[in-house]
Design a protein around this motif. Structure first.
Motif, PDB file in Angstrom:
ATOM      1  N   THR A  98      -1.548   6.881  -7.309  1.00 40.94           N
ATOM      2  CA  THR A  98      -1.095   7.013  -5.918  1.00 40.94           C
ATOM      3  C   THR A  98      -1.554   5.858  -5.030  1.00 40.94           C
ATOM      4  O   THR A  98      -1.193   5.803  -3.856  1.00 40.94           O
ATOM      5  CB  THR A  98      -1.590   8.343  -5.311  1.00 40.94           C
ATOM      6  OG1 THR A  98      -3.011   8.391  -5.399  1.00 40.94           O
ATOM      7  CG2 THR A  98      -0.970   9.521  -6.031  1.00 40.94           C
ATOM      8  N   ASP A  99      -2.321   4.946  -5.583  1.00 43.08           N
ATOM      9  CA  ASP A  99      -2.813   3.817  -4.788  1.00 43.08           C
ATOM     10  C   ASP A  99      -1.788   2.689  -4.647  1.00 43.08           C
ATOM     11  O   ASP A  99      -1.958   1.806  -3.823  1.00 43.08           O
ATOM     12  CB  ASP A  99      -4.098   3.245  -5.399  1.00 43.08           C
ATOM     13  CG  ASP A  99      -5.260   4.227  -5.281  1.00 43.08           C
ATOM     14  OD1 ASP A  99      -5.203   5.107  -4.402  1.00 43.08           O
ATOM     15  OD2 ASP A  99      -6.205   4.098  -6.077  1.00 43.08           O
ATOM     16  N   ILE A 100      -0.740   2.696  -5.446  1.00 41.22           N
ATOM     17  CA  ILE A 100       0.235   1.617  -5.333  1.00 41.22           C
ATOM     18  C   ILE A 100       1.030   1.789  -4.043  1.00 41.22           C
ATOM     19  O   ILE A 100       1.347   2.917  -3.641  1.00 41.22           O
ATOM     20  CB  ILE A 100       1.165   1.538  -6.570  1.00 41.22           C
ATOM     21  CG1 ILE A 100       1.926   2.838  -6.794  1.00 41.22           C
ATOM     22  CG2 ILE A 100       0.396   1.165  -7.818  1.00 41.22           C
ATOM     23  CD1 ILE A 100       2.954   2.763  -7.886  1.00 41.22           C
ATOM     24  N   PRO A 101       1.355   0.699  -3.361  1.00 38.19           N
ATOM     25  CA  PRO A 101       2.006   0.786  -2.048  1.00 38.19           C
ATOM     26  C   PRO A 101       3.369   1.488  -2.071  1.00 38.19           C
ATOM     27  O   PRO A 101       3.737   2.151  -1.115  1.00 38.19           O
ATOM     28  CB  PRO A 101       2.171  -0.677  -1.623  1.00 38.19           C
ATOM     29  CG  PRO A 101       1.251  -1.462  -2.486  1.00 38.19           C
ATOM     30  CD  PRO A 101       1.035  -0.670  -3.727  1.00 38.19           C
ATOM     31  N   GLN A 102       4.103   1.350  -3.155  1.00 33.97           N
ATOM     32  CA  GLN A 102       5.449   1.924  -3.218  1.00 33.97           C
ATOM     33  C   GLN A 102       5.465   3.312  -3.866  1.00 33.97           C
ATOM     34  O   GLN A 102       6.502   3.787  -4.293  1.00 33.97           O
ATOM     35  CB  GLN A 102       6.394   1.020  -4.011  1.00 33.97           C
ATOM     36  CG  GLN A 102       6.412  -0.416  -3.605  1.00 33.97           C
ATOM     37  CD  GLN A 102       5.324  -1.214  -4.310  1.00 33.97           C
ATOM     38  OE1 GLN A 102       4.494  -0.707  -5.051  1.00 33.97           O
ATOM     39  NE2 GLN A 102       5.307  -2.507  -4.041  1.00 33.97           N
ATOM     40  N   TYR A 103       4.328   3.980  -3.937  1.00 36.69           N
ATOM     41  CA  TYR A 103       4.234   5.263  -4.637  1.00 36.69           C
ATOM     42  C   TYR A 103       5.308   6.251  -4.189  1.00 36.69           C
ATOM     43  O   TYR A 103       5.979   6.868  -5.015  1.00 36.69           O
ATOM     44  CB  TYR A 103       2.847   5.884  -4.451  1.00 36.69           C
ATOM     45  CG  TYR A 103       2.753   7.269  -5.019  1.00 36.69           C
ATOM     46  CD1 TYR A 103       2.650   7.466  -6.397  1.00 36.69           C
ATOM     47  CD2 TYR A 103       2.805   8.390  -4.196  1.00 36.69           C
ATOM     48  CE1 TYR A 103       2.581   8.730  -6.936  1.00 36.69           C
ATOM     49  CE2 TYR A 103       2.741   9.658  -4.726  1.00 36.69           C
ATOM     50  CZ  TYR A 103       2.632   9.824  -6.093  1.00 36.69           C
ATOM     51  OH  TYR A 103       2.588  11.085  -6.620  1.00 36.69           O
ATOM     52  N   LYS A 104       5.494   6.409  -2.875  1.00 34.59           N
ATOM     53  CA  LYS A 104       6.471   7.380  -2.372  1.00 34.59           C
ATOM     54  C   LYS A 104       7.890   7.035  -2.824  1.00 34.59           C
ATOM     55  O   LYS A 104       8.674   7.915  -3.166  1.00 34.59           O
ATOM     56  CB  LYS A 104       6.418   7.479  -0.845  1.00 34.59           C
ATOM     57  CG  LYS A 104       5.214   8.227  -0.345  1.00 34.59           C
ATOM     58  CD  LYS A 104       5.256   8.377   1.165  1.00 34.59           C
ATOM     59  CE  LYS A 104       4.035   9.117   1.654  1.00 34.59           C
ATOM     60  NZ  LYS A 104       4.059   9.301   3.102  1.00 34.59           N
TER      61      LYS A 104
END
Length: 139
Positions: free
Chosen positions: A96-102
């Motif tokens: 969930t730490d990646i910027p594009q997770y959503k």
């Protein structure tokens, strides 16, 4: 998400068996010939489908394969997961730490929704309708 030949051909086999559901076992050779696919390749796809309860085999001279349950009870997602693994657009979607997770999660959820709400019966029906649409009738 990219579906490999394994997933596409496996889904094709299951849809053909869905179209012939209730008619008895279908030889893999017949499916291969009708769909212009390699019988040897299809033989590699059957064991995982059988092990996960999607298809069952019947031995003997009139043997072959058939769906283990009605086509209305098998989704395309069931088949794809067996042959392709988890449905994820990218590796490491759990991070969930990646910027594009959503974004990636929304894409994965949308793909899952389509695959899990599309049954083999839906695909059989769609295939029959598209075949009927291709005929031209003259009076």
């Amino acid at each position: 998400m990219k579906i490999s030949t394994k997933g596409r051909y496996g889904l094709t086999v299951v849809v053909v068996l869905g179209a012939k559901y209730g008619e008895g076992p279908v030889p893999l050779r017949q499916i291969a010939e009708e769909q212009s696919l390699s019988e040897a390749y299809l033989e590699q796809l059957i064991p995982p489908l059988r092990n996960h309860g999607i298809v069952k085999s019947v031995r003997g001279a009139y043997g072959g394969y058939m769906l283990a349950k009605p086509p209305e009870e098998i989704t395309s997602g069931d088949v794809i997961r067996v042959l392709e693994g988890p449905i994820q657009p990218i590796e490491g979607l759990d991070d969930t730490d990646i910027p594009q997770y959503k974004l990636w999660k929304s894409i994965a959820d949308a793909v899952r929704e389509v695959l899990d709400t599309t049954t083999i019966a839906d695909l059989v029906k769609s295939n029959k309708e598209s075949t009927m649409d291709s005929y031209m009738f003259y009076i």
